[in-house]
Design a protein around this motif. Structure first.
Motif, PDB file in Angstrom:
ATOM      1  N   ILE A 189       0.892  -1.167   0.079  1.00  0.00           N
ATOM      2  CA  ILE A 189      -0.058   0.031  -0.116  1.00  0.00           C
ATOM      3  C   ILE A 189       0.841   1.217  -0.049  1.00  0.00           C
ATOM      4  O   ILE A 189       1.724   1.317   0.930  1.00  0.00           O
ATOM      5  N   LEU A 190       0.720   2.164  -1.074  1.00  0.00           N
ATOM      6  CA  LEU A 190       1.570   3.264  -1.294  1.00  0.00           C
ATOM      7  C   LEU A 190       0.744   4.488  -1.249  1.00  0.00           C
ATOM      8  O   LEU A 190      -0.222   4.507  -1.806  1.00  0.00           O
ATOM      9  N   SER A 191       1.121   5.312  -0.157  1.00  0.00           N
ATOM     10  CA  SER A 191       0.406   6.646   0.033  1.00  0.00           C
ATOM     11  C   SER A 191       0.940   7.885  -1.014  1.00  0.00           C
ATOM     12  O   SER A 191       2.048   8.073  -1.041  1.00  0.00           O
ATOM     13  N   ASN A 192      -0.136   8.518  -1.670  1.00  0.00           N
ATOM     14  CA  ASN A 192       0.278   9.632  -2.315  1.00  0.00           C
ATOM     15  C   ASN A 192      -0.740  10.820  -2.024  1.00  0.00           C
ATOM     16  O   ASN A 192      -1.696  11.147  -2.750  1.00  0.00           O
ATOM     17  N   GLU A 193      -0.717  11.297  -0.751  1.00  0.00           N
ATOM     18  CA  GLU A 193      -1.800  12.199  -0.312  1.00  0.00           C
ATOM     19  C   GLU A 193      -2.029  13.404  -1.101  1.00  0.00           C
ATOM     20  O   GLU A 193      -3.001  14.094  -0.980  1.00  0.00           O
ATOM     21  N   LYS A 194      -0.703  14.079  -1.329  1.00  0.00           N
ATOM     22  CA  LYS A 194      -0.685  14.927  -2.092  1.00  0.00           C
ATOM     23  C   LYS A 194      -1.566  14.888  -3.648  1.00  0.00           C
ATOM     24  O   LYS A 194      -2.204  15.817  -4.030  1.00  0.00           O
ATOM     25  N   GLU A 195      -1.769  13.744  -4.015  1.00  0.00           N
ATOM     26  CA  GLU A 195      -2.595  13.832  -5.263  1.00  0.00           C
ATOM     27  C   GLU A 195      -3.837  12.821  -4.928  1.00  0.00           C
ATOM     28  O   GLU A 195      -4.884  12.519  -5.710  1.00  0.00           O
ATOM     29  N   LYS A 196      -4.017  12.881  -3.353  1.00  0.00           N
ATOM     30  CA  LYS A 196      -5.385  12.341  -3.014  1.00  0.00           C
ATOM     31  C   LYS A 196      -5.710  11.128  -3.385  1.00  0.00           C
ATOM     32  O   LYS A 196      -6.752  10.786  -3.954  1.00  0.00           O
ATOM     33  N   ARG A 197      -4.627  10.069  -3.301  1.00  0.00           N
ATOM     34  CA  ARG A 197      -4.844   8.766  -3.563  1.00  0.00           C
ATOM     35  C   ARG A 197      -3.817   7.939  -2.907  1.00  0.00           C
ATOM     36  O   ARG A 197      -2.915   8.369  -2.643  1.00  0.00           O
ATOM     37  N   ILE A 198      -4.452   6.616  -2.691  1.00  0.00           N
ATOM     38  CA  ILE A 198      -3.531   5.624  -1.966  1.00  0.00           C
ATOM     39  C   ILE A 198      -3.578   4.288  -2.834  1.00  0.00           C
ATOM     40  O   ILE A 198      -4.800   3.729  -3.132  1.00  0.00           O
ATOM     41  N   ASP A 199      -2.359   3.744  -3.442  1.00  0.00           N
ATOM     42  CA  ASP A 199      -2.566   2.693  -4.327  1.00  0.00           C
ATOM     43  C   ASP A 199      -2.468   1.227  -3.499  1.00  0.00           C
ATOM     44  O   ASP A 199      -1.594   1.262  -2.646  1.00  0.00           O
ATOM     45  N   ILE A 200      -3.044   0.444  -4.025  1.00  0.00           N
ATOM     46  CA  ILE A 200      -2.989  -0.881  -3.547  1.00  0.00           C
ATOM     47  C   ILE A 200      -2.563  -1.922  -4.529  1.00  0.00           C
ATOM     48  O   ILE A 200      -3.110  -1.922  -5.560  1.00  0.00           O
ATOM     49  N   LEU A 201      -1.365  -2.698  -4.243  1.00  0.00           N
ATOM     50  CA  LEU A 201      -0.809  -3.756  -5.151  1.00  0.00           C
ATOM     51  C   LEU A 201      -0.848  -5.055  -4.567  1.00  0.00           C
ATOM     52  O   LEU A 201      -0.688  -5.233  -3.353  1.00  0.00           O
TER      53      LEU A 201
END
Length: 352
Positions: free
Chosen positions: A34-46
């Motif tokens: 799980i990788l967070s990118n709060e600046k882009e308002k998204r959290i990616d799940i692989l």
């Protein structure tokens, strides 16, 4: 033009594999990153190094959603429109985006139908769910956890509900699973969830998973607003619903069930999407949205609306009180699921 969401997911997958990510890469098909990118308002799940879904809260959506949701082979089971239209898709119900959780009548405010593209005759009043913070992110060898806080705002008023949701993601080389555990807490006043057919957890599926249709339809929401759903080309449209109570196809809609399966094919891949209710949820077993045009969801709080007035729940929370809902969404690309498969999966989820 490439879909920004898909592009971001693929870039995240590449990063995960290149970085090694503490052995949480494609070598382990169960590993969840799980990788967070709060600046882009998204959290990616692989899962297994491959994109699965993202938790997103862009400004142009009235609630956080999981979008897109992909099979283990990378095929989307969620509709692209309105974020990323795909050829041949329906363009009705703009509030149907990815996987979401909300309700059509919370203290008189409609949280379900809210959208920047809401029909002019639909005046609300609308509610909005806003992402507040990420509490915890945990990647792991066989599961990953994302814990977030949201708040429910009726119109321009102060928030009436705090939502704490834990997502647990897991899977392997053919299965993907989302467990959603959502606790709603009433803040400074009593919160009424008046029985309403618009709720509670749902996803809008890809065109391939819809039922083939041969006539146009008109669908009326709880406020009496009508949405026209036209007939489209049925080539490649393969969806078929099965419920725990032995119902199939269009007969599943508006009935109670412990679980419902949607079987179909996407680009030659056998696919099943399954939603499982939990015995501890209020209103169990839920009433079901199983629309041929692609709305698929479980409504735990819509008894009067869904039963034609034969039952009433009208759930409420006094100030300071909480309620927890637990659901599982399972995506299979190994095969389509039978009722026997589903019963076994339900026992694993509930323990009984």
């Amino acid at each position: 033009m490439k879909n920004l969401f898909y592009a971001a997911l693929l870039a995240t997958a590449a990063y995960s594999m290149n970085a090694g990510a503490q052995n949480l890469s494609i070598e382990n098909p169960k590993a969840v990153k799980i990788l967070s990118n709060e600046k882009e308002k998204r959290i990616d799940i692989l899962i297994g190094g491959q994109p699965f879904t993202s938790y997103i809260w862009p400004d142009n959506i009235k609630k956080p959603v999981l979008y897109p949701v992909l099979t283990a082979a990378g095929n989307p089971v969620t509709r692209g429109w309105p974020l990323q239209p795909r050829p041949g898709e329906r363009v009705d119900h703009p509030h149907h985006i990815g996987v979401w959780f909300n309700f059509g009548d919370v203290n008189g405010y409609d949280f379900w139908n809210n959208s920047d593209q809401a029909a002019r005759d639909h005046k609300g009043p609308f509610g909005t769910i806003r992402h507040k913070k990420v509490n915890k992110i945990v990647s792991g060898k066989d599961k990953g956890e994302l814990d977030v806080t949201m708040e429910w705002f009726p119109g321009e008023k102060k928030a009436v509900l705090r939502e704490n949701t834990k997502f647990i993601f897991s899977g392997n080389d053919s299965i993907r699973i989302i467990d959603r555990i959502t606790t709603l807490t009433a803040l400074d006043e009593k919160v009424d969830f008046k029985d309403n057919k618009e709720g509670l957890i749902a996803l809008r599926v890809a065109r391939e998973l819809e039922h083939p249709s041969n006539k146009p339809e008109k669908f009326t929401d709880a406020q009496g607003n009508v949405t026209n759903v036209p007939v489209l080309n049925n080539e490649g449209v393969t969806g078929h619903y099965i419920s725990s109570e032995g119902r199939e196809g269009d007969s599943v809609w508006g009935t109670r069930a412990k679980w419902v399966i949607l079987n179909g094919n996407i680009k030659g891949e056998p696919v099943a999407v399954m939603i499982l209710d939990h015995p501890q949820n209020p209103g169990y077993p839920a009433y079901w949205h199983a629309r041929g045009y692609g709305l698929f969801g479980a409504n735990s709080l819509g008894q009067n609306a869904m039963s034609g007035g034969k039952e009433t729940l009208n759930f409420s929370l006094d100030a300071g009180k909480s309620v927890t809902f637990k659901y599982r969404i399972l995506v299979s690309s190994a095969k389509q699921l039978s009722a026997e498969d589903a019963s076994s999966l339900f026992k694993k989820f509930t323990g009984n």
